[in-house]
Design an enzyme around this catalytic site. Structure first.
Site, PDB file in Angstrom:
ATOM      1  N   LYS A  35     -14.737 -13.460 -27.402  1.00 48.34           N
ATOM      2  CA  LYS A  35     -14.668 -13.738 -25.963  1.00 48.34           C
ATOM      3  C   LYS A  35     -14.296 -12.490 -25.162  1.00 48.34           C
ATOM      4  O   LYS A  35     -14.942 -12.159 -24.153  1.00 48.34           O
ATOM      5  CB  LYS A  35     -13.643 -14.851 -25.713  1.00 48.34           C
ATOM      6  N   THR A  36     -13.256 -11.790 -25.577  1.00 49.95           N
ATOM      7  CA  THR A  36     -12.804 -10.603 -24.847  1.00 49.95           C
ATOM      8  C   THR A  36     -13.879  -9.520 -24.855  1.00 49.95           C
ATOM      9  O   THR A  36     -14.086  -8.824 -23.847  1.00 49.95           O
ATOM     10  CB  THR A  36     -11.498 -10.059 -25.472  1.00 49.95           C
ATOM     11  N   ASP A 226     -11.074 -15.796 -17.057  1.00 50.77           N
ATOM     12  CA  ASP A 226     -10.811 -15.893 -18.496  1.00 50.77           C
ATOM     13  C   ASP A 226      -9.977 -17.146 -18.790  1.00 50.77           C
ATOM     14  O   ASP A 226      -9.216 -17.612 -17.935  1.00 50.77           O
ATOM     15  CB  ASP A 226     -10.066 -14.633 -18.945  1.00 50.77           C
ATOM     16  N   GLU A 227     -10.106 -17.680 -19.994  1.00 49.24           N
ATOM     17  CA  GLU A 227      -9.316 -18.838 -20.444  1.00 49.24           C
ATOM     18  C   GLU A 227      -9.364 -19.980 -19.421  1.00 49.24           C
ATOM     19  O   GLU A 227      -8.341 -20.549 -19.026  1.00 49.24           O
ATOM     20  CB  GLU A 227      -7.847 -18.422 -20.688  1.00 49.24           C
ATOM     21  N   GLN A 257      -9.868 -25.663 -27.131  1.00 46.60           N
ATOM     22  CA  GLN A 257      -8.563 -25.004 -27.181  1.00 46.60           C
ATOM     23  C   GLN A 257      -7.738 -25.269 -25.915  1.00 46.60           C
ATOM     24  O   GLN A 257      -6.852 -24.485 -25.574  1.00 46.60           O
ATOM     25  CB  GLN A 257      -8.739 -23.505 -27.403  1.00 46.60           C
ATOM     26  N   ARG A 592      -6.544 -20.337 -36.698  1.00 50.56           N
ATOM     27  CA  ARG A 592      -5.791 -19.066 -36.752  1.00 50.56           C
ATOM     28  C   ARG A 592      -5.945 -18.399 -38.122  1.00 50.56           C
ATOM     29  O   ARG A 592      -5.627 -17.217 -38.287  1.00 50.56           O
ATOM     30  CB  ARG A 592      -4.286 -19.290 -36.515  1.00 50.56           C
TER      31      ARG A 592
END
Length: 680
Positions: A35-36, A226-227, A257, A592
């Site tokens: 994503k980043t 973002d997010e 998420q 994770r």
């Protein structure tokens, strides 16, 4: 000037997102899908295409995130990227309000109250209104501010927040509402804004002042968020208002998420985005660069069972065949022992402690494990919840046991006495001195007559140390301590689980001396401070709540307490939306892991609230998330011992789909969609 080869640096889905310029885009970025990387490359791409950096707005949830993205974009292209407007919603609001303060009737040199200042202001108002002198203990400043803040961030009525999350304050609802009103007036008169006000006033500017709204929308022609799944209603409304003229907006996030509803994050923001912008293009990032396929097979199945979601199926080119492992441990301590054994085994195989993590739903879930790790000399750091032995209420109870063991322990006496209402440091010192000095008995006489002091002295007098095991001593003192716990802590109901853990841990000891020694011998700070000095490869294990672990990754992850009432939490069992968020928590935790994923459940347990009710051990039922669909095919078992949108949304979607809607109609519909339940 650099020429970036986007095609070779990005996978097809990432490239599609980066090269999308005009219009509305929703990028569903699966866990570990880069994503980043997409946001960084898109900033560079827009600038490289000749768009002025100042016309690009990148909104993130931390200042560090925006600074890092723009630094990487500058490194990728050139220094022009550093001129892109980037920052948090609150930082953007602050800068904007400074320019438009007079329009809102504010002074442009307004001060911002930090958390501590806001609490002190609430306390001042609380005292001025006489609520500090009520017969029943009135909520303290921190709790009152939390209630007010949550009502803003959730766009919910104050009464609803109290009912849902602070039921112990229901009888004070009217008083808290009065405090909120006075708090608002006080801030306005003194040119003060708190953290929440920044968003409230920015929304007001954009909705009530058309000229300012148009000016800002024309200034920031390309907006990225973002997010997006973590935005609250106010933040989503602000982002959409800024894009309402040009509709050039890209929001990036993962519906799977969305786990921060307790902070005000609204799952509907990301789900309904395509309904707000009717020509939204959805781009899904599904290639995962973190986990092995067996782990992804499990997480894909978990989220496949969600009631409402954007369809995605994560895959990876990474090699690895280890299946996730499920361990049904005999009890809580067996769960802890298994983890400690496996950690030491993996460390011998070359996996460093820093590459392993234990994740849990609630901070108290790791209490037993912390004691076990300390006894094995395994250093750890804990995030998202105070370390067990450092918690004030645990220290309170242990102070009683220290007095039983050593009546001359003046430090423990001081702590125990200061818990009693009406006993201050001076009175406590007089009482302590009177035990050994006849001259001080007269001075301590009045304090010694207090009911709680009399009870405490009576318990100590009747205590037969030779016949009492640690758990029995704790049980005796808990009956005495419970009223003091409720008086001292506004969140006393959340601390009961820790006291339950203390009781369970103590039940494994026959000797009070050994119990107190183990509680004190290996405080976390000392083990962490010495770790790097004694052994160069002794890094620290991570213990973390799932909420605090989002965005992080480890070689090996242990996910504990996978039982009904724990994950999902018992607070969510009667709430369908709550259960779905618990599912997303499980998904976040599992994603994770890079190589190893261990799923653990204690077979025997005590109910989370059983300690105060005198309950005994119970059989735990495995979490529903490990007992549905085809999920059981996705892990190895080891024995140890949507729904439809609501009618309002459907109606809104139907209106939005009508041809010929003008921008003014769009704004009106959006205002109706984001209408607040209460005017702030």
């Amino acid at each position: 000037m650099k020429n970036i080869d986007y095609k070779n640096e990005l996978n097809p889905a990432q490239l599609a997102a980066v090269e999308s310029v005009e219009g509305a885009y929703l990028v569903i970025a699966g866990a570990g899908s880069g994503k980043t990387r997409v946001l960084v490359h898109r900033v560079a791409y827009l600038v490289e295409k000749g768009i002025k950096p100042e016309e690009i707005l990148l909104l993130t949830f931390t200042r560090r995130a925006s600074e890092e993205m723009l630094r990487r974009a500058s490194s990728l292209l050139d220094e022009r990227c550093s001129r892109v407007s980037g920052g948090t919603f609150h930082a953007f609001a602050n800068a904007t309000l400074r320019r438009y303060a007079k329009v809102l009737g504010l002074s442009n040199n307004f001060s911002i109250l930090d958390q501590s200042d806001a609490e002190d202001t609430i306390n001042l108002i609380r005292t001025q209104m006489g609520f500090n002198k009520t017969e029943k203990r009135f909520p303290r400043k921190k709790a009152i501010l939390e209630v007010i803040s949550k009502s803003v961030n959730k766009s919910a009525k104050l009464e609803d927040v109290i009912y849902d999350e602070y039921p112990q304050f229901l009888e004070f609802s009217a008083e808290i509402k009065k405090i909120r009103e006075e708090y608002y007036k006080y801030k306005l008169a003194k040119s003060l804004l708190d953290y929440d006000d920044l968003l409230v006033y920015l929304k007001k500017l954009l909705t009530d002042h058309e000229e300012a709204h148009l000016s800002l929308s024309r200034k920031y022609k390309y907006i990225m968020v973002d997010e997006y799944q973590d935005t609250n209603k106010l933040q989503a409304y602000i982002a959409c208002l800024l894009a309402s003229e040009h509709k050039n907006i890209m929001v990036v996030g993962d519906d799977a998420q969305s786990i921060y509803s307790f902070r005000g994050a609204n799952f509907r923001n990301i789900m309904d985005f395509p309904q707000l912008f009717k020509n939204t293009k959805i781009i899904t990032l599904e290639e995962n660069y973190r986990s092995t396929q067996p782990i992804l097979n499990l997480t894909n199945e978990v989220i496949r069972m969600a009631k409402e979601k954007f369809e995605k199926n994560l895959y990876t080119k990474k090699k690895g065949e280890k299946q996730p492992v499920f361990i049904d441990a005999e009890d809580e301590n067996a769960q802890s022992r298994y983890i400690a054994d496996k950690i030491l085994e993996l460390r011998e195989e070359g996996v460093e402690l820093k590459d392993m993590a234990v994740l849990f739903r609630s901070g108290w879930h790791s209490n037993d494990l912390e004691v076990e790790l300390a006894s094995r000399n395994i250093p750890f750091v804990k995030y998202g919840g105070q370390k067990f032995v450092e918690a004030a209420h645990i220290k309170d109870v242990i102070s009683y046991l220290r007095i039983v063991y050593n009546t001359g322990d003046q430090v423990s006496w001081l702590r125990a006495l200061l818990l009693i209402p009406g006993i201050g440091p001076k009175s406590a010192e007089k009482i302590i001195s009177s035990f050994s000095d006849e001259k001080n008995k007269a001075g301590a006489a009045s304090a010694l007559k207090k009911e709680e002091v009399v009870k405490l002295l009576h318990i100590l007098k009747e205590m037969d140390l030779s016949q009492q095991e640690p758990a029995k001593i704790i049980e005796i003192f808990l009956e005495y301590y419970q009223p003091l716990l409720k008086n001292k802590y506004d969140d006393f109901h959340k601390r009961i689980n820790d006291l339950d853990s203390l009781l369970r841990i103590a039940s494994r000891y026959k000797s009070l001396e050994q119990f107190l020694t183990d509680m004190a011998l290996e405080p976390p700070e000392r083990s962490l401070a010495e770790a790097g000095l004694k052994d160069k490869d002794d890094s620290t294990l991570t213990l973390s709540t799932i909420h605090s672990a989002k965005g992080l990754e480890w070689h090996t992850v242990f996910l504990i307490y996978l039982a009904e009432g724990h994950l999902p939490s018992y607070l969510s069992l009667e709430d369908e939306e709550g259960i779905e968020e618990e599912r997303r928590l499980f998904y976040v935790a599992s994603t994770r892991a890079k190589e190893n994923l261990f799923l653990l459940k204690p077979h025997l347990d005590r109910s989370p609230r059983s300690m105060m009710d005198g309950g005994g051990p119970v059989l735990t039922q495995v979490s529903r998330f490990l007992d549905e669909g085809r999920i059981m095919d996705k892990f190895v078992r080891v024995e140890d011992t949507g729904d439809e949108f609501d009618a309002g949304c459907d109606e809104f979607t139907e209106k939005l789909g009508q041809k010929g809607s003008s921008d003014k109609e769009f704004l009106k519909m959006m205002q109706e969609y984001f209408r607040d339940k209460e005017d702030y």
